[in-house]
Enzyme design. Structure first.
Site, PDB file in Angstrom:
ATOM      1  N   LYS A   1     -41.427  21.618-117.883  1.00  0.00           N
ATOM      2  CA  LYS A   1     -41.799  22.719-119.204  1.00  0.00           C
ATOM      3  C   LYS A   1     -42.718  23.738-118.621  1.00  0.00           C
ATOM      4  CE  LYS A   1     -39.754  23.461-123.172  1.00  0.00           C
ATOM      5  NZ  LYS A   1     -38.576  23.052-123.516  1.00  0.00           N
TER       6      LYS A   1
HETATM    7  N1  GLU Z   1     -35.579  25.284-123.763  1.00  0.00           N
HETATM    8  C1  GLU Z   1     -34.181  24.547-123.857  1.00  0.00           C
HETATM    9  C2  GLU Z   1     -34.838  23.084-124.361  1.00  0.00           C
HETATM   10  O1  GLU Z   1     -35.780  22.989-124.767  1.00  0.00           O
HETATM   11  C3  GLU Z   1     -33.411  24.614-122.819  1.00  0.00           C
HETATM   12  C4  GLU Z   1     -33.962  23.937-121.240  1.00  0.00           C
HETATM   13  C5  GLU Z   1     -33.055  24.357-120.201  1.00  0.00           C
HETATM   14  O2  GLU Z   1     -31.886  25.048-120.379  1.00  0.00           O
HETATM   15  O3  GLU Z   1     -33.595  24.123-119.160  1.00  0.00           O
HETATM   16  O4  GLU Z   1     -34.021  22.044-124.284  1.00  0.00           O
END
Ligand code: GLU
Length: 437
Positions: free
Chosen positions: A124
């Protein structure tokens, strides 16, 4: 102001500005992991590995502002695990973001990709900034400079960012462009959640909300009530919440309440969701606040409403030990990441409330991100129906597997069951690959 064009994906958008979480989300994830490890009787050597993010990057970088001044920004990328494949996870822009929040979200990505069995690990990222106060060109320069600072750390086989709270397909195009400029050719696989015109996937924008809907629908299959008799309350009206509400409404469910950071609306007979979507899209803060065809309701009231389903689709730490006892819904579907604290989980479990945990419920976004990455790699694009059918298969199968894990470990809650399913897969890979050198 960029806020006029910014419609965040996979996050509650403006919600977070007014609802700063008080608990430490990283401590919460560790509590959940250790609890799961104990139940699984996991080898302590494996727990030791999974407890630590593999790489944590803090970058401070200057950006020239529109008035000619220079501002320093702080950005993070936490790469939690790549045992099962490249690191994968969104990038969030927020004035309140902390390293511990990013660490927690990175670990949740590792568990999420494992639950739905995607060939990815978890990561993240985030930048401390208030996108609602930056101009579009300032936000673009922040994004480009942040991407530049991650060169060597991201890439289609290394770590693949995506949108999260307050970031969107346009932000992804700037990331793609910056990365591609640096390496000398266009690389579609470096980010997902891109606009359709540059290698995005059909159905990606709706994917998280659609996934939340699919697992809720599966969970309600065995109930005897008609869809239109079941009452749903939705927290948030960003990308996840609004798409969830739209799809649930189209399928015949009755949504009686929606609340975001600026206001909430309630109608016991069911809100007119298409009208509410139109209203919010022209509201200056993209809020449901002031919607004329309903009563008003606060966020606190929404969480405690006498409904069948509560879908917290905004941000962390919304259901805590302070309000868990007042929750009346019999099913909670976590569209947001980490909306329920471990203390609250205990209370909900005792009350017999079923919680479909974030790492399963909101995995639809990263699942279609995976489809996007596959399509981009092959330069072969699917139509929306194919994307939605494949998403449905993965979400429904994963829900069944989580239920089976609940029986296998004889636990009361689906969170521990989903975590155990994920940890099992990660542990197996660590065992098979061995410890380098
Ligand atoms: N931000 C989204 C999540 O928390 C998607 C992450 C992604 O598509 O890599 O799952």
């Amino acid at each position: 102001m960029y806020s006029e064009v910014l419609k965040s994906m996979d996050g509650g958008g403006q919600m977070e500005m007014h609802m700063i979480p008080h608990e430490n989300p990283w401590e919460n994830v560790l509590t959940q992991l250790r609890h799961t490890a104990e139940i699984m009787k996991l080898d302590p050597n494996i727990t030791k590995i999974i407890e630590k993010p593999e790489k944590t990057v803090i970058t401070n970088f200057p950006v020239k502002m529109d008035d000619g001044s220079v501002e320093m920004f702080e950005g993070y990328r936490v790469q939690h695990s790549n045992h099962r494949g490249p690191y994968k996870g969104g990038v969030r822009y927020s004035p309140t973001i902390s390293l511990d929040e990013v660490k927690a979200l990175a670990a949740l990505m590792t568990f999420k990709t494992a639950v739905v069995n995607l060939p990815y690990g978890g990561a993240k990222g985030g930048v401390v900034c208030d996108p609602w106060k930056l101009s579009k060109s300032e936000l673009m320069r922040v994004t480009r400079r942040f991407t530049y600072s991650l060169m060597g750390l991201i890439g289609p086989e290394i770590d693949i960012p995506a949108p999260d709270m307050n970031t969107n397909p346009e932000v992804m195009s700037w990331m793609l462009d910056t990365y591609s400029m640096m390496i000398g050719h266009t690389e579609l696989g470096v980010v997902t959640g891109k606009p359709l015109e540059i290698g995005g996937s059909a159905g990606r924008v709706e994917a998280t909300g659609r996934g939340v809907f699919i697992v809720m629908d599966e969970a309600l299959k065995t109930r005897r009530k008609n869809k239109s008799d079941l009452k749903l309350a939705v927290q948030g009206f960003g990308n996840v919440a609004s798409n969830f509400a739209k799809i649930a409404h189209e399928s015949g469910y009755r949504i009686v309440a929606v609340a975001d950071a600026f206001g909430g609306v309630y109608d016991s007979g069911g809100l007119d969701i298409p009208k509410l979507l139109t209203y919010a899209s022209s509201h200056p803060k993209r809020s449901v606040e002031g919607f004329p065809d309903a009563e008003t309701i606060t966020n606190k009231e929404l969480l405690e409403l006498d409904v069948d389903v509560l879908a917290p689709c905004a941000l962390e730490n919304q259901i805590t030990e302070k309000n868990a006892d007042n929750v009346k819904a019999s099913l909670i579907v976590e569209g947001a990441n980490g909306p329920t604290t471990p203390d609250a989980d205990e209370v909900l479990n005792e009350k017999g409330i079923m919680v479909i945990p974030d790492i399963l419920a909101n995995a639809g976004g990263v699942t279609v991100s995976y489809f996007e990455w596959v399509q981009g790699t092959q330069s072969l694009f699917w139509d929306e129906q194919e994307v939605n059918d494949r998403l449905k298969r993965i979400m429904s199968r994963s829900f069944e597997e989580v239920r089976a894990s609940k029986d296998k470990y004889n636990v009361k809650d689906l969170r521990t069951a989903a975590m155990a399913l994920a940890v099992e897969k990660i542990a197996k890979v660590i065992e098979l690959r061995g410890i380098f050198p």
